[in-house]
Design an enzyme around this catalytic site. Structure first.
Site, PDB file in Angstrom:
ATOM      1  N   LYS A 126     -50.146  18.268   5.396  1.00 51.09           N
ATOM      2  CA  LYS A 126     -49.312  19.291   6.046  1.00 51.09           C
ATOM      3  C   LYS A 126     -49.861  19.517   7.435  1.00 51.09           C
ATOM      4  O   LYS A 126     -51.037  19.295   7.688  1.00 51.09           O
ATOM      5  CB  LYS A 126     -49.363  20.609   5.264  1.00 51.09           C
ATOM      6  CG  LYS A 126     -48.180  21.504   5.534  1.00 51.09           C
ATOM      7  CD  LYS A 126     -46.977  21.041   4.749  1.00 51.09           C
ATOM      8  CE  LYS A 126     -45.719  21.784   5.117  1.00 51.09           C
ATOM      9  NZ  LYS A 126     -44.658  21.506   4.125  1.00 51.09           N
ATOM     10  N   ASP A 166     -40.463  21.295   8.609  1.00 50.78           N
ATOM     11  CA  ASP A 166     -40.680  22.416   7.681  1.00 50.78           C
ATOM     12  C   ASP A 166     -40.122  23.626   8.436  1.00 50.78           C
ATOM     13  O   ASP A 166     -39.307  23.452   9.357  1.00 50.78           O
ATOM     14  CB  ASP A 166     -42.172  22.556   7.331  1.00 50.78           C
ATOM     15  CG  ASP A 166     -42.421  23.488   6.137  1.00 50.78           C
ATOM     16  OD1 ASP A 166     -42.314  23.040   5.007  1.00 50.78           O
ATOM     17  OD2 ASP A 166     -42.722  24.690   6.354  1.00 50.78           O
TER      18      ASP A 166
END
Ligand code: 2IT
Length: 447
Positions: A126, A166
């Protein structure tokens, strides 16, 4: 001391002041206890849990850029490459003021298990920044993305680490990030997913997270002898994930009555069920205002400022906003309303005590790392298409997504059953995701 308890303590000591990271490790390891007890000797000897809870690497960097007034601005940039046992690192980039190392580690840890569940070869990662896209001009966003990639390009690549979007990172940002990577490296490769269709994107990627979540729900309801047809849904958020969810629920005969934003929630008794209403969600997002009240103003439905939709009576709840939206008071409300199904779509929308309370009181809980895995699964399919230099049709991608979501549901269901926890979809997803990563780590030696 018990191995799991030892690791939980160690994670807290080694990562002080990172509550979201502690939370996700606790949530996952607690439900893995039966698996770990069964294999404790081998896991301890190979330090599986110590390695599983420490990222392969966590990069933090400065992003300096110049705003439209000529003022220099500085943000923090991150990339956490959590676990690369089963494939190149893969996971989104989040641009939001709340981003810090704790949030990045929590999302990277979750991503490892989620990616494993998809059955595609992708490790977990991430990244992101505390950059706030709200109120920024298009040129400012472009300059920020370029400055961000000026550092990130060293760590990513089609066979190394493949980011995606995201919260705060959509098609526009992905385009700018891709363009700068290409400029810096002279390589035209699938180093990021969520790309536009004109330069290597995949059909169905924008819809994938929401569609996949509803395919999971469909399979879950079928297994309980139930169906989406005629059910009422409360959804939170109004971004990309909520948009895909609303579309697919509507198509399958369900009715979504709420969406929410940072400003409150709207209640549309008739359902968010026309093309005009669903497309308006995209318009609200594109406006950059981050206000769901615009929907109430446009369609003349009630708006509840400062509130979340969890007091609304609905058959199925689908939080699609961000982490820790449902705490104890919301969980109590949900149980008091007699809600039967609680489906996490955002990453970790539920605190651990709220989750335990919902489960204890008979609510069927579906966990985010299984439910929202359709997004990254289609990212994996985008990677496959880029590697082949070929594109599948929307029907082909959608059929693969459907099959993947079905497999995720049943693999989770069966994993829980194998360990005597039948019906616990949360434990099942954790176990099924964990097993493949552990097998790969064991096979590859102590690295
Ligand atoms: O949380 C997630 O799974 C994502 N933001 C999508 C990640 C991806 O690589 O498509």
């Amino acid at each position: 001391m018990n191995y799991v308890d030892e690791i939980l303590q160690r994670v807290k000591e080694q990562n002080p002041a990172q509550p979201e990271f502690h939370q996700t490790v606790e949530e996952v390891l607690e439900s893995l206890r039966p698996v770990i007890d069964r294999n404790e000797e081998a896991y301890r000897r190979n330090a599986i849990l110590e390695r599983m809870t420490a990222p392969d690497r966590a990069i933090q960097f400065r992003v300096a850029w110049v705003d439209d007034q000529g003022q220099a601005q500085v943000n923090y940039g991150y990339r956490v490459q959590f676990n690369g046992a089963i494939g190149p690192y893969k996971g989104g980039l989040r641009f939001h003021p709340s981003v810090n190392m704790s949030i990045m580690k929590f999302l990277g840890f979750e991503q490892t298990f989620k990616n494993s569940l998809t059955s595609l070869p992708m490790g977990g990662a991430k990244g992101g920044s505390d950059f706030d896209p709200r109120g920024k001009s298009d040129r400012e966003v472009m300059r920020f993305c370029q400055a961000f990639m000026d550092e990130l390009y060293k760590y990513v690549g089609a066979d190394m680490d493949v980011p995606a979007g995201d919260i705060g990172v959509g098609a526009r940002e992905v385009g700018y990030l891709f363009g700068q990577y290409k400029r810096l490296t002279s390589r035209y490769e699938g180093m990021i997913t969520g790309k536009g269709m004109s330069y290597g994107g995949s059909l169905i990627r924008p819809e994938a997270t929401g569609f996949g979540a509803v395919y999971y729900v469909n399979e879950m309801l079928k297994s309980f002898g139930d169906s989406i047809e005629g059910k009422t849904f409360a959804v939170s958020g109004f971004g990309n994930v909520a948009w895909g969810t609303v579309q697919k629920v509507t198509e399958l005969g369900g009715k979504v009555v709420t969406i929410s934003g940072p400003d409150g929630y709207i209640y549309d008794e008739d359902g968010i069920n026309t093309e005009e209403k669903i497309n308006f969600m995209l318009e609200m997002r594109a406006s950059g205002r981050d206000k769901v009240q615009d929907y109430a103003d446009k369609f003349g439905v009630p708006f509840f400022p400062g509130q979340k939709p969890w007091g609304v009576k609905a058959d199925i709840l689908m939080p699609c906003a961000t982490q820790n939206e449902i705490k104890m008071p919301e969980a109590e409300q949900i149980v008091a309303n007699g809600t039967k199904y609680y489906v996490e779509v955002a990453n970790m929308p539920t605190t651990n005590d709220a989750m335990a309370y919902l489960k204890k009181n008979g609510v069927i809980v579906a966990p985010s790392k299984a439910v929202n895995a359709g997004g990254v699964a289609v990212s994996g399919l985008e990677m496959s298409q880029n590697s082949m230099r070929y594109n599948w049709t929307a029907e082909e991608v959608d059929a693969k997504l459907k099959q993947i979501m079905k497999n995720i549901y049943w693999n989770s269901f069966n994993a829980a059953k194998e360990y005597g926890m039948e019906g616990d979809l949360v434990a099942g997803a954790n176990i099924a995701g964990f097993q493949k990563v552990v097998d790969a780590m064991m096979a590859q030696g102590v690295v």
